[in-house]
Write a protein that holds these residues in place. Structure first.
Motif, short mmCIF file in Angstrom:
data_model
loop_
_atom_site.label_atom_id
_atom_site.label_comp_id
_atom_site.label_asym_id
_atom_site.label_seq_id
_atom_site.Cartn_x
_atom_site.Cartn_y
_atom_site.Cartn_z
N LYS A 244 0.84 -1.21 0.00
CA LYS A 244 0.00 0.00 0.00
C LYS A 244 0.87 1.26 0.00
CE LYS A 244 -3.86 2.23 2.37
NZ LYS A 244 -3.75 3.28 1.38
N ASP A 366 -8.89 -15.41 1.04
CA ASP A 366 -8.88 -14.38 2.11
C ASP A 366 -7.62 -13.53 1.99
OD1 ASP A 366 -11.21 -15.50 3.08
OD2 ASP A 366 -10.22 -16.61 4.71
N ALA A 369 -7.68 -11.20 -0.91
CA ALA A 369 -8.57 -10.05 -0.67
C ALA A 369 -7.82 -8.95 0.09
CB ALA A 369 -9.81 -10.50 0.11
N THR A 370 -6.90 -9.34 0.99
CA THR A 370 -6.14 -8.31 1.73
C THR A 370 -5.17 -7.59 0.78
OG1 THR A 370 -4.36 -9.77 2.45
CG2 THR A 370 -6.29 -9.60 3.89
N TRP A 371 -4.62 -8.31 -0.18
CA TRP A 371 -3.75 -7.64 -1.16
C TRP A 371 -4.57 -6.69 -2.02
CZ3 TRP A 371 1.47 -7.64 -1.16
CH2 TRP A 371 2.11 -8.65 -0.44
N GLN A 372 -5.75 -7.15 -2.42
CA GLN A 372 -6.58 -6.28 -3.24
C GLN A 372 -6.96 -5.01 -2.47
OE1 GLN A 372 -10.73 -6.96 -4.00
NE2 GLN A 372 -10.43 -6.76 -6.20
N ALA A 373 -7.30 -5.19 -1.18
CA ALA A 373 -7.69 -4.02 -0.37
C ALA A 373 -6.52 -3.03 -0.24
CB ALA A 373 -8.15 -4.49 1.01
N ALA A 374 -5.30 -3.54 -0.37
CA ALA A 374 -4.13 -2.66 -0.30
C ALA A 374 -3.88 -1.92 -1.61
CB ALA A 374 -2.89 -3.49 0.08
N LEU A 406 -13.61 -11.85 -7.10
CA LEU A 406 -12.20 -11.44 -7.14
C LEU A 406 -11.51 -11.85 -8.45
CD1 LEU A 406 -11.11 -12.28 -3.48
CD2 LEU A 406 -11.24 -9.99 -4.49
#
Ligand code: FMN
Length: 445
Positions: A244, A366, A369-374, A406
């Protein structure tokens, strides 16, 4: 990479590993078809044009381990992949060092025609001294100067791709006998520090004109280069949080360069060990670790460390070998192994597991998804085995990603750039667009 041992060194020895077949065209065409059936966006080929710095004072290790030698030219097999597929993007790496930009631009335009607009270029500048010596230079050009070199290189290519031919210059009119409209084909007359190129481009406009532009390398100079030029950057961030920070900073530079921040996407490199339970995944990861070769990892990263660690036994505590060049890496290693003095073997093992995601399809989703949110827009799926790593990802992980929204279910129509961004050609805010119409003769009225 068109070689046996690209990143996961030693994995080629697994019984199911077919990456030793890299000389075979069938091997690559078959992989490309598998990826297309799985709706991958791109097949991406890394490439280098020389050896990494010596290990134990010699390049013996690289030959003995198949560590990126032998390796073949990915651009040659790109046309076979283009012929055998319809939707898969084909991204090839080419260094500013290895080909004159006039020749390179012509080759890429030809491939863009041959693939109906599915070609992408990963722009690299060759960080290895041996590569420079292969092309007649005594020494490597300094880091930031390599990016300045790349600035001119891409400018020559942009002029040829975007400015040399007007859209309607190719007539092929059998009735009049006029094949091309002379007034709409232009010489570019580039006269720069390193290159003089008269033009015109010898290839008529291809579907994308400029290939989709990838870049890898996130130093300050690398970020600046990506911010001006790239449409996607390959990153290897240790955590989503670190990604990020990198993405926010680079997107700020994209805006400063006059482009839309979302016009640069970030693709994180990750490898996957997939199990139907967490226990099975952990067992498979342990089996993989059995074949991975720590000394090959040390040989591979010596270039990044600026130090030949090969002279130290794998069980040497790193405290005994501190040097100037290694300092930041060793600080990172001490953080990763806080409870004891880390060894060279720890460094190799941790490096080998860098970017490895171990788990069930659900827990992997899961994590993604955290990488995408970053802010990460895509994943560069690093293989341990070809084709197994991709088959497992397609069969087990992608269905879960699709259910969660995703991953896409189908390809969009058109060129690689249209599939990704909705347009065939670079937006007007990209520096290459400035060359559109720039070489047309000025007609006095
Ligand atoms: C994910 C990734 C992939 C890369 N692939 C290649 C490659 O295929 N060929 C190459 O010569 N360099 C490759 N590089 C090296 C970069 O182009 C660049 O030289 C290096 O990262 C140092 O750049 P920097 O100092 O701007 O970070 C790659 C780097 C990264 C992070």
């Amino acid at each position: 990479m068109n070689t046996t041992s690209h990143v996961q060194h030693g994995a080629w020895r697994l019984p199911e590993a077919r990456q030793t077949d890299f000389n075979s065209l069938d091997h690559w065409v078959s992989l490309a078809k598998t990826l297309e059936a799985g709706k991958f966006d791109f097949i991406f080929f890394a490439d280098v044009v020389g050896l990494y710095p010596d290990y134990q004072g010699s390049w013996r290790k690289f030959v003995e381990s198949g560590l990126q030698i032998p390796s073949n030219d990915p651009s040659v097999i790109a046309s076979a992949i283009a012929y055998a597929t319809e939707n898969l993007g084909i991204a090839i790496t080419s260094s500013v060092l290895q080909a004159h930009p006039f020749d390179f631009a012509r080759k890429m335009s030809t491939l863009d025609h041959a693939s109906n607009g599915r070609i992408a270029w990963n722009i690299v500048t060759s960080p290895m001294r041996n590569a420079w010596r292969n092309f007649g230079y005594d020494e490597i050009t300094a880091h930031d100067d390599r990016y300045l070199w790349a600035d001119e290189y891409v400018d020559v290519a942009y002029k040829l791709w975007e400015g040399s031919w007007d859209d309607d210059a190719l007539l092929q009119d059998k009735v009049s006998g006029l094949h091309g409209d002379f007034d709409k084909v232009h010489k570019i007359n580039h006269d720069g520090k390193r290159y003089r190129v008269e033009g015109p481009h010898l290839v008529s406009p291809s579907p994308q004109r400029t290939p989709v532009l990838f870049q890898a390398g996130s130093s300050p100079a690398g970020r600046r280069f990506a911010a001006r030029n790239a449409e996607a950057q390959f990153i290897l961030s240790p955590t989503p949080q670190a990604a990020k920070g990198l993405i926010d900073d680079t997107r700020r530079l994209v805006a400063e360069a006059g482009r839309h921040p979302e016009d640069l996407q970030f693709f994180q490199g990750l490898s996957f060990v997939i199990g139907s339970t967490e226990e099975e995944a952990a067992r498979k990861a342990a089996e993989l670790d059995e074949v991975l070769d720590p000394s090959s990892f040390i040989a591979h990263i010596a270039g990044s460390l600026g130090y030949d660690l090969g002279f130290h036994d794998l069980d040497t505590p790193v405290g005994e070998i501190e040097t100037q060049g290694l300092r930041s890496v060793l600080a990172w290693l001490h953080e990763a192994v806080p409870d004891r003095e880390p060894t060279v073997r720890d460094l190799a093992a941790l490096w080998g597991k860098n970017g490895r995601v171990v788990g069930t399809p659900e827990s992997i989703a899961d994590t993604l998804a955290t990488w995408q949110a970053a802010g990460v827009g895509g994943i560069n799926v690093v293989n341990s085995t070809i084709p197994g790593s991709y088959e497992e990802f397609i069969d087990h992980v992608l269905p879960v990603l699709r259910d969660r929204g995703l991953a896409k279910r189908n390809y969009a129509e058109g060129t690689a750039r249209r599939k990704a961004t909705g347009r065939d050609r670079l937006p007007d805010t990209h520096p290459a667009a400035a060359y559109r119409g720039a070489f047309a003769p000025v007609i006095a009225s």
